[in-house]
Design an enzyme around this catalytic site. Sequence first.
Site, PDB file in Angstrom:
ATOM      1  N   ASP A  90       0.813  -1.211   0.000  1.00 58.18           N
ATOM      2  CA  ASP A  90       0.000   0.000   0.000  1.00 58.18           C
ATOM      3  C   ASP A  90       0.849   1.265   0.000  1.00 58.18           C
ATOM      4  OD1 ASP A  90       0.945  -0.472   2.575  1.00 58.18           O
ATOM      5  OD2 ASP A  90      -1.017  -0.817   3.445  1.00 58.18           O
TER       6      ASP A  90
ATOM      7  N   ASN B 128      -7.441  -2.896  14.290  1.00 55.43           N
ATOM      8  CA  ASN B 128      -8.848  -3.185  13.985  1.00 55.43           C
ATOM      9  C   ASN B 128      -8.981  -4.383  13.036  1.00 55.43           C
ATOM     10  OD1 ASN B 128      -7.914  -2.146  11.601  1.00 55.43           O
ATOM     11  ND2 ASN B 128      -9.328  -0.406  11.502  1.00 55.43           N
TER      12      ASN B 128
ATOM     13  N   HIS C 159      -7.207  -4.779  10.218  1.00 55.08           N
ATOM     14  CA  HIS C 159      -6.913  -4.515   8.803  1.00 55.08           C
ATOM     15  C   HIS C 159      -5.627  -5.197   8.364  1.00 55.08           C
ATOM     16  CE1 HIS C 159      -4.744  -0.494   9.893  1.00 55.08           C
ATOM     17  NE2 HIS C 159      -3.824  -1.385   9.580  1.00 55.08           N
TER      18      HIS C 159
ATOM     19  N   GLU D 199      -9.686  -1.980   5.348  1.00 52.77           N
ATOM     20  CA  GLU D 199     -10.286  -1.655   6.638  1.00 52.77           C
ATOM     21  C   GLU D 199     -11.561  -2.479   6.842  1.00 52.77           C
ATOM     22  OE1 GLU D 199      -8.704   0.085   8.661  1.00 52.77           O
ATOM     23  OE2 GLU D 199      -7.837   1.899   7.803  1.00 52.77           O
TER      24      GLU D 199
END
Length: 242
Positions: free
Chosen positions: A68, A137, A139, A144
Amino acid sequence: MLRILKGNDYGDMSRIAANVIFAQITLKPDSVLGLATGSTPIGAYEQLIKYYEEGNLDFSHVTSVNLDEYRGLDDTSDQSYRYFMNKYLFDHVNINLEKTNVPDGKESDAARECLRYDNLIENLGGIDLQLLGLGNNGHIGFNEPGQVFEKGTHCVDLAESTIEANSRFFNSIDEVPTQAYTMGIGNIMSADKILIVVSGEGKADIVKEAFFGPITPQVPASILQLHKDVTLVGDEAALSKI
Ligand code: F6R
């Protein structure tokens, strides 16, 4: 299949993770490595640099594709993931920079950049070993929590919790970009092997949820339970709840 390797502490787990990558490159010198940024892999990268400096590891035939990149940051920005990769790995080993790939954060046409990146991965024949970190979380890359598992490279709005977590690398939270380009879950799951690194007690709950909870796009990493070859490397603290 999930293989769990436990290190005593961050240094130990970093060595274990580096050894998996070391083995991959030794067995297949022209490997396509999927790479990650974030704080967790830094120790593994340091160990790989050591192996290179000792003359035991050759990156000259390796190709890399990073997961990313922030959208809107140019690759000279010291917060860009391209800058990170150069700083923590590429500048210190004999990888051919032309064979290192990171999504282009400067490309404002998102559809075009995402298509380019998907084609690039396909033209490389896919990824042999994908290194991942795990977000608080759940990810992976910048996939996400959401309603669906997105397959291909896409442009995402970063979750508030991710912006907060990443603000530690910026002067202020306002400077953290709000969007990023990321490989999709399909790109990641197509890798032959996956290596995911976790460290610290802050990750203990999400490690349990991702690997032993339900498979749901609300916890993107949970899809790794369906992958045929996952190695989870963590220190004692991160693995303390499983
Ligand atoms: C990095 C990335 C992220 C991180 C994750 C964990 O390229 O895609 O998914 O792996 O945010 O970050 P750390 O290792 O800093 O806890």
